[in-house]
Scaffold this motif. Structure first.
Motif, mmCIF file in Angstrom:
data_model
loop_
_atom_site.group_PDB
_atom_site.id
_atom_site.type_symbol
_atom_site.label_atom_id
_atom_site.label_comp_id
_atom_site.label_asym_id
_atom_site.label_seq_id
_atom_site.Cartn_x
_atom_site.Cartn_y
_atom_site.Cartn_z
ATOM 1 N N ARG A 101 1.429 2.464 22.973
ATOM 2 C CA ARG A 101 1.326 2.612 21.320
ATOM 3 C C ARG A 101 2.166 1.873 20.591
ATOM 4 N NH1 ARG A 101 -2.392 2.779 17.318
ATOM 5 N NH2 ARG A 101 -1.585 4.265 15.622
ATOM 6 N N ALA A 102 3.552 2.197 20.752
ATOM 7 C CA ALA A 102 4.572 1.844 19.871
ATOM 8 C C ALA A 102 4.545 0.132 19.989
ATOM 9 C CB ALA A 102 5.642 2.379 20.337
ATOM 10 N N ALA A 115 5.223 4.132 10.563
ATOM 11 C CA ALA A 115 4.297 5.119 9.565
ATOM 12 C C ALA A 115 2.912 5.374 10.285
ATOM 13 C CB ALA A 115 4.319 4.435 8.376
ATOM 14 N N PHE A 116 2.351 4.125 10.954
ATOM 15 C CA PHE A 116 0.982 4.122 11.423
ATOM 16 C C PHE A 116 0.985 4.716 12.805
ATOM 17 C CE2 PHE A 116 0.313 1.382 7.908
ATOM 18 C CZ PHE A 116 -1.149 1.726 7.758
ATOM 19 N N SER A 117 2.251 5.108 13.546
ATOM 20 C CA SER A 117 2.403 5.529 14.972
ATOM 21 C C SER A 117 1.451 6.618 15.316
ATOM 22 C CB SER A 117 3.577 5.545 15.443
ATOM 23 O OG SER A 117 4.233 6.672 14.847
ATOM 24 N N ASN A 118 1.449 7.696 14.384
ATOM 25 C CA ASN A 118 0.807 9.066 14.649
ATOM 26 C C ASN A 118 -0.543 9.088 14.053
ATOM 27 O OD1 ASN A 118 1.726 9.177 11.714
ATOM 28 N ND2 ASN A 118 2.295 11.287 11.764
ATOM 29 N N ARG A 119 -1.028 7.847 13.749
ATOM 30 C CA ARG A 119 -2.566 7.680 13.260
ATOM 31 C C ARG A 119 -2.784 8.792 11.809
ATOM 32 N NH1 ARG A 119 -2.830 7.491 18.627
ATOM 33 N NH2 ARG A 119 -3.658 5.487 19.460
ATOM 34 N N PRO A 120 -1.909 8.530 11.179
ATOM 35 C CA PRO A 120 -2.060 9.476 10.001
ATOM 36 C C PRO A 120 -3.146 9.254 8.964
ATOM 37 C CG PRO A 120 -0.613 7.582 9.138
ATOM 38 C CD PRO A 120 -0.759 7.164 10.761
ATOM 39 N N LEU A 152 -3.233 -2.955 7.689
ATOM 40 C CA LEU A 152 -3.062 -1.901 8.665
ATOM 41 C C LEU A 152 -3.730 -0.642 8.042
ATOM 42 C CD1 LEU A 152 0.544 -2.150 10.006
ATOM 43 C CD2 LEU A 152 -1.505 -2.499 11.306
ATOM 44 N N ASN A 153 -3.818 -0.769 6.630
ATOM 45 C CA ASN A 153 -4.497 0.594 6.224
ATOM 46 C C ASN A 153 -5.953 0.397 6.089
ATOM 47 O OD1 ASN A 153 -3.733 3.147 4.321
ATOM 48 N ND2 ASN A 153 -5.016 2.152 3.236
ATOM 49 N N ARG A 154 -6.474 -0.860 5.870
ATOM 50 C CA ARG A 154 -8.001 -0.837 6.095
ATOM 51 C C ARG A 154 -8.451 -0.603 7.396
ATOM 52 N NH1 ARG A 154 -7.697 -5.706 4.413
ATOM 53 N NH2 ARG A 154 -7.331 -5.379 2.295
ATOM 54 N N GLU A 155 -7.566 -1.420 8.494
ATOM 55 C CA GLU A 155 -8.209 -1.213 9.977
ATOM 56 C C GLU A 155 -8.164 0.366 10.447
ATOM 57 O OE1 GLU A 155 -6.052 -2.432 14.081
ATOM 58 O OE2 GLU A 155 -5.742 -3.955 12.440
ATOM 59 N N ALA A 156 -7.100 0.919 9.894
ATOM 60 C CA ALA A 156 -6.965 2.367 10.308
ATOM 61 C C ALA A 156 -7.763 3.270 9.511
ATOM 62 C CB ALA A 156 -5.627 2.807 10.255
ATOM 63 N N TYR A 199 -0.596 14.697 9.890
ATOM 64 C CA TYR A 199 -1.271 13.798 9.096
ATOM 65 C C TYR A 199 -0.845 12.894 8.086
ATOM 66 C CZ TYR A 199 -4.193 18.078 10.112
ATOM 67 O OH TYR A 199 -5.058 18.730 10.892
ATOM 68 N N VAL A 200 0.527 12.798 8.026
ATOM 69 C CA VAL A 200 1.086 11.923 6.933
ATOM 70 C C VAL A 200 2.032 10.780 7.823
ATOM 71 C CG1 VAL A 200 2.792 12.017 4.957
ATOM 72 C CG2 VAL A 200 1.129 13.718 5.232
ATOM 73 N N GLY A 201 2.003 9.504 7.137
ATOM 74 C CA GLY A 201 2.802 8.593 7.451
ATOM 75 C C GLY A 201 3.651 8.325 6.129
ATOM 76 N N PHE A 202 4.857 7.928 6.211
ATOM 77 C CA PHE A 202 5.660 7.522 5.061
ATOM 78 C C PHE A 202 6.451 5.950 5.248
ATOM 79 C CE2 PHE A 202 6.525 12.098 5.256
ATOM 80 C CZ PHE A 202 5.922 12.498 4.208
ATOM 81 N N ILE A 203 6.230 5.138 4.131
ATOM 82 C CA ILE A 203 7.317 3.935 3.914
ATOM 83 C C ILE A 203 8.154 4.360 3.045
ATOM 84 C CG2 ILE A 203 7.309 1.640 3.906
ATOM 85 C CD1 ILE A 203 4.448 1.784 4.448
#
Length: 229
Positions: free
Chosen positions: A122-123, A156-161, A188-192, A87-91
């Protein structure tokens, strides 16, 4: 609306030379899904520790941490790692890319850990979104700081967090590069439709979020909306 993150009476103490050091003292807040929140405060205020506890990177001394309806404070390290991967992405400020892997391979790591198949497209799509499709076979040492942070953003966005935690994401970047990376994070955050929680010293960056939590001396001293839609 069920919060994506719920923190209740969260306390973290350390034993140091026979004394108890309180880093976080009975913190309480909830974050709704899809919102953007900044955690600000002076150095040593406990904000990075708070981020680590929220993300399940560390365990609290007492109190409740609920992420996506799952109690993290009752889980062991392996179970917390599973939740993070799901569930989590990190930067991070220092990018934390694996030096022996190319940009593309770094972005693929979370997907490989989840056992997903056909992950290369996807990557590549994510690298393209951060403007690095032509650098996919470069290693971190061959990339500038801004490029490395963009790779970490794609990762960070690859696993669709469901929730993205960013710890001083522009801390090691110059002003111009910071602006580009910040725009990418929010776009990216808004889009996802991801929830964004970021720790920052940068007041301009904090002001771009919908809500600011101020931490000082291990206590949450204010929780204010910014007026950003």
């Amino acid at each position: 609306m069920t919060p994506i993150l719920h923190i209740q009476d969260l306390t973290k103490t350390y034993q140091s030379t026979g004394q108890t050091l309180t880093v976080l003292d009975h913190i309480n807040f909830s974050i709704t899904e899809g919102s953007t929140v900044a955690i600000v405060g002076p150095s040593g205020s406990g904000k990075t520790t708070l981020l680590g506890l929220c993300a399940g990177l560390d365990s609290s001394t007492s109190g409740l941490v609920e992420l996506n309806g799952i109690r993290l404070d009752t889980l062991n390290e392996d179970a917390r790692a599973q939740v993070r991967n799901q569930y989590v992405g990190f930067i991070f400020q220092n990018f934390q890319l694996l030096p022996t892997l190319t940009a593309l391979e770094n972005v693929m790591v979370p997907l490989e850990l989840r056992g997903e198949k056909h992950i290369k497209p996807r990557a590549l799509e994510l690298l393209d979104k951060v403007g690095l499709s032509d650098r996919s076979h470069h290693y971190p040492a061959q990339l500038s700081g801004g490029e490395q942070q963009r790779v970490s953003l794609a990762r960070a966005f690859s696993n669709r967090p469901k929730i993205l935690f960013a710890d001083e994401p522009t801390g090691n970047l110059d002003t111009e590069t910071s602006e580009k990376v910040v725009k990418l994070i929010f776009d990216l955050n808004r889009e996802a439709g991801t929830t964004l929680v970021l720790v920052t010293h940068d007041v301009d960056l904090a002001a771009k979020t919908q809500r600011i939590l101020k931490v000082k001396g291990g206590k949450l001293i204010s929780d204010e909306p910014t007026g950003v839609a």
